[in-house]
Write an enzyme that holds these catalytic residues in place. Structure first.
Site, PDB file in Angstrom:
ATOM      1  N   THR A 181     112.078  43.186  -7.226  1.00  0.00           N
ATOM      2  CA  THR A 181     111.709  42.752  -5.872  1.00  0.00           C
ATOM      3  C   THR A 181     112.458  43.610  -4.855  1.00  0.00           C
ATOM      4  OG1 THR A 181     111.445  40.511  -6.737  1.00  0.00           O
ATOM      5  CG2 THR A 181     111.636  40.699  -4.358  1.00  0.00           C
TER       6      THR A 181
ATOM      7  N   SER B 121     107.609  30.872  -5.618  1.00  0.00           N
ATOM      8  CA  SER B 121     108.486  32.019  -5.371  1.00  0.00           C
ATOM      9  C   SER B 121     109.787  31.557  -4.725  1.00  0.00           C
ATOM     10  CB  SER B 121     107.765  32.998  -4.440  1.00  0.00           C
ATOM     11  OG  SER B 121     108.631  34.029  -4.032  1.00  0.00           O
ATOM     12  N   SER B 122     110.764  32.459  -4.720  1.00  0.00           N
ATOM     13  CA  SER B 122     112.014  32.208  -3.987  1.00  0.00           C
ATOM     14  C   SER B 122     112.159  33.155  -2.799  1.00  0.00           C
ATOM     15  CB  SER B 122     113.215  32.420  -4.911  1.00  0.00           C
ATOM     16  OG  SER B 122     113.168  31.547  -6.008  1.00  0.00           O
TER      17      SER B 122
ATOM     18  N   GLY C 241     115.062  37.171  -7.190  1.00  0.00           N
ATOM     19  CA  GLY C 241     114.705  35.852  -7.721  1.00  0.00           C
ATOM     20  C   GLY C 241     115.384  34.729  -6.941  1.00  0.00           C
TER      21      GLY C 241
HETATM   22  N1  GLY Z   1     109.263  37.076  -8.348  1.00  0.00           N
HETATM   23  C1  GLY Z   1     110.375  36.437  -7.795  1.00  0.00           C
HETATM   24  C2  GLY Z   1     110.029  35.446  -6.761  1.00  0.00           C
HETATM   25  O1  GLY Z   1     108.937  35.509  -6.223  1.00  0.00           O
HETATM   26  O2  GLY Z   1     110.810  34.578  -6.494  1.00  0.00           O
END
Ligand code: GLY
Length: 575
Positions: free
Chosen positions: A381, A452-453, A474
């Site tokens: 990310t 998601s975070s 994450g």
């Molecule tokens: N893929 C990590 C999130 O969306 O939290």
């Protein structure tokens, strides 16, 4: 295809010493771009210099991020975009991936009907329908100033001329190299091996794909040869995605969440299907009842208090959060001051796992699990923050989930495909790659968005734009953004110190209080004595990217997190 197992392995990113004070924030008078992908921030700066606004710069940075760090994000994934224009208009664009229509409750089971965690992490079943290009296109159409082709130009050039491999890039690729399937390895490796420092990663296929997107927009992703290549690649690797899934991708425009902190500050953040905004506001609401400044930054008392608040919020995340189009998420309640006051009363000088769950007054479902011996590999990310001289602000967090996502590259397109299906609770209480657990609200369903975070956030002070902030990594996104904000509001740090200061993380399950190495042993010992199961952070916690505006001095500051190859690039017209 060989099953990719790198999710289980350990990514060795050395912890950084506490570097607050070691570097000053970057300054700009007329704009700022900060990104966890350094060369991408330069692309955004280039666009500001060409007369683009913050929206143009953000779109250029987002496209370039997927070129410079193709393991961390890209057009084979999704993201969340938060915009606040100088005129006060605010919009949250949800470009989150969604589950293919043909997924069923058995998609993530092995032939014997047992839950198979690998299926949602690597290969075709892991891939959710991408939405990033639609999101960036919509953002640009609404508010951009430059032409679409112009904002894509820096990324196309980076694909063709190549991007130099730096230490972070090399480490990431080195870590997963032996698991990469042939199409991905042929592009990302040099002679089958991790590239040496300074090697230029040239991505000819991706350049062609970007040129097609420059010409046809997001339609290039949903029909024609690129769409066919995505579907073929996914299905050959066991997935169920169809062309109809790609064509049927639905971008969502959502109302941003707004909370307040210590009266003066308005916290604008991402609503579900991200859990980020809800829990950022929830935790800040709880902490408002305490004098963090008086406790002192990094003190035992403040770490204990904040970690306990994190645990309560992450327990709520597991139970209540999911795609709001499928499940009723009690957002108002979770972000209310009255709920926070109740939670604040639960915080005691003893970590709550030390008491039996019925003493927490929580739902029975919140039982205690042993820590899962699994380490998440958290570098799939990226985040960027952008601002222009008018005060237009953009925060984008984009993802393919874990490094190189599913591992698949769609044939002949250079597009690395996500493994966002792992962000669903593919089985109740089964930890995902980030050790997060969930239940019905986040179960897999056709055309649903995984929870998601990601927490792109804009903070106003006295009603005026003050901070643009976000982070990758994450669940650590939420706690990294939280700590960056607290460091600035409660502890008066500047943008650079706020992102560099050591961080900690707790996500309720597993019961582990993760601390970065820069915390002194005395702090560790005191927390252990209180009953916290302290764990050493091997990855660092998040990579927060902050823009701060000093309206009185007319200066924009950028703080780029030293935990990654981040960069803040200021723009001043007279330079
Ligand atoms: N893929 C990590 C999130 O969306 O939290």
């Amino acid at each position: 295809m060989r099953v990719l197992i790198w999710i289980f392995a350990v990514l060795v990113i050395p912890n950084l010493a506490f570097t607050a004070g070691a570097a000053a924030p970057v300054e700009g008078r007329d704009g700022m771009v900060v990104s966890s992908v350094g060369p991408a921030a330069e692309a955004g700066h280039e666009i500001l210099k060409q007369g683009g606004n913050a929206i143009d710069a953000a779109v250029a940075t987002a496209f370039a991020a997927g070129v410079a760090h193709p393991f961390s994000s890209g057009i084979g994934g999704g993201g969340f975009i938060l915009v606040r224009l100088a005129n006060g208009e605010t919009l949250a664009i949800d470009a989150r991936e969604l589950a293919p229509a043909a997924v069923t409750s058995t998609t993530f089971q092995d032939p014997n009907g047992r839950h198979d965690p690998r299926a949602s992490r690597a290969g075709g079943r892991a891939v959710a329908v991408p939405g990033l290009v639609q999101g960036l296109e919509s953002l640009h159409r609404r508010y951009g100033q430059l032409d679409w082709e112009d904002v894509l130009a820096p990324a196309i050039r980076m694909c063709e001329e190549g991007v130099e491999v730096g230490p972070f890039h090399q480490r990431l690729v080195g870590f997963v190299a032996k698991y990469l399937p042939p199409e991905t390895a042929a592009i990302q490796l040099k002679d089958g091996k991790p590239p040496p420092l300074g090697w230029r990663l040239v991505q000819k296929d991706l350049a062609r794909t970007y040129r097609t997107i420059a010409l046809h927009g997001s339609r290039a992703m949903t029909q024609g040869p690129i769409a066919h290549a995505i579907v073929e690649t996914v299905r050959e690797s066991g997935g169920v995605m169809t062309l109809a899934d790609l064509r049927g991708y639905e971008l969502k425009e959502r109302k941003a969440l707004v909370g307040t902190y210590r009266d003066r500050y308005q916290v604008i953040s991402m609503p579900p299907p991200s859990s980020g905004g809800v829990h950022l506001i929830e935790i800040l609401n709880v902490l408002e009842a305490f004098d963090l400044k008086q406790m002192g930054v990094g003190s035992v008392d403040s770490i204990h208090l904040i970690a306990e608040a994190m645990k309560l919020a992450f327990a709520d995340r597991a139970v209540f959060l999911g795609d709001p189009d499928f499940t009723a998420v009690p957002v108002e309640r979770l972000t209310s001051k009255s709920y926070a006051a109740k939670l604040a009363r639960r915080l005691k000088p003893v970590p709550f796992y030390r008491k039996p769950p019925w003493r927490w007054g929580r739902r029975r479902i919140l039982h205690v699990d042993p820590p899962v011996p699994q380490v998440a590999n958290d570098s799939g990310t990226t985040h960027l923050s952008a601002m222009d001289a008018e005060g237009n602000s953009v925060a984008i967090t984009q993802t393919i989930n874990t490094p190189f996502g599913s591992g698949l590259t769609a044939k002949g397109t250079g597009i690395v495909l996500n493994n966002e299906m792992d962000d669903f609770a593919t089985a109740p209480d089964a930890p995902n790659a980030f050790n997060l657990v969930g239940y019905g609200a986040n179960r897999v369903e056709p055309r649903k968005r995984p929870l998601s975070s990601m927490t792109p956030t804009i903070v106003l002070r006295d009603g005026k734009p003050w901070l643009v902030v976000g982070s990758p990594m994450g669940p650590k996104i939420i706690t990294a953004v939280l700590q960056a904000i607290i460091n600035m509001i409660d502890h008066g740090m500047n943008a650079q110190d706020a992102v560099a200061a050591p961080r900690f993380h707790h996500q309720w399950k597993p019961d582990a209080l993760e601390l970065e190495a820069a915390f002194p042993q005395t702090i560790r010992d005191a927390l252990i004595k209180m009953g916290h199961p302290v764990k050493e952070s091997r990855f660092g916690i998040g990579a927060a990217q902050v823009i701060e505006v000093d309206l009185e001095r007319g200066v924009i500051y950028g703080g780029a997190d030293p935990r990654r190859a981040s960069r803040a690039v200021g723009y001043s017209i007279q330079d």
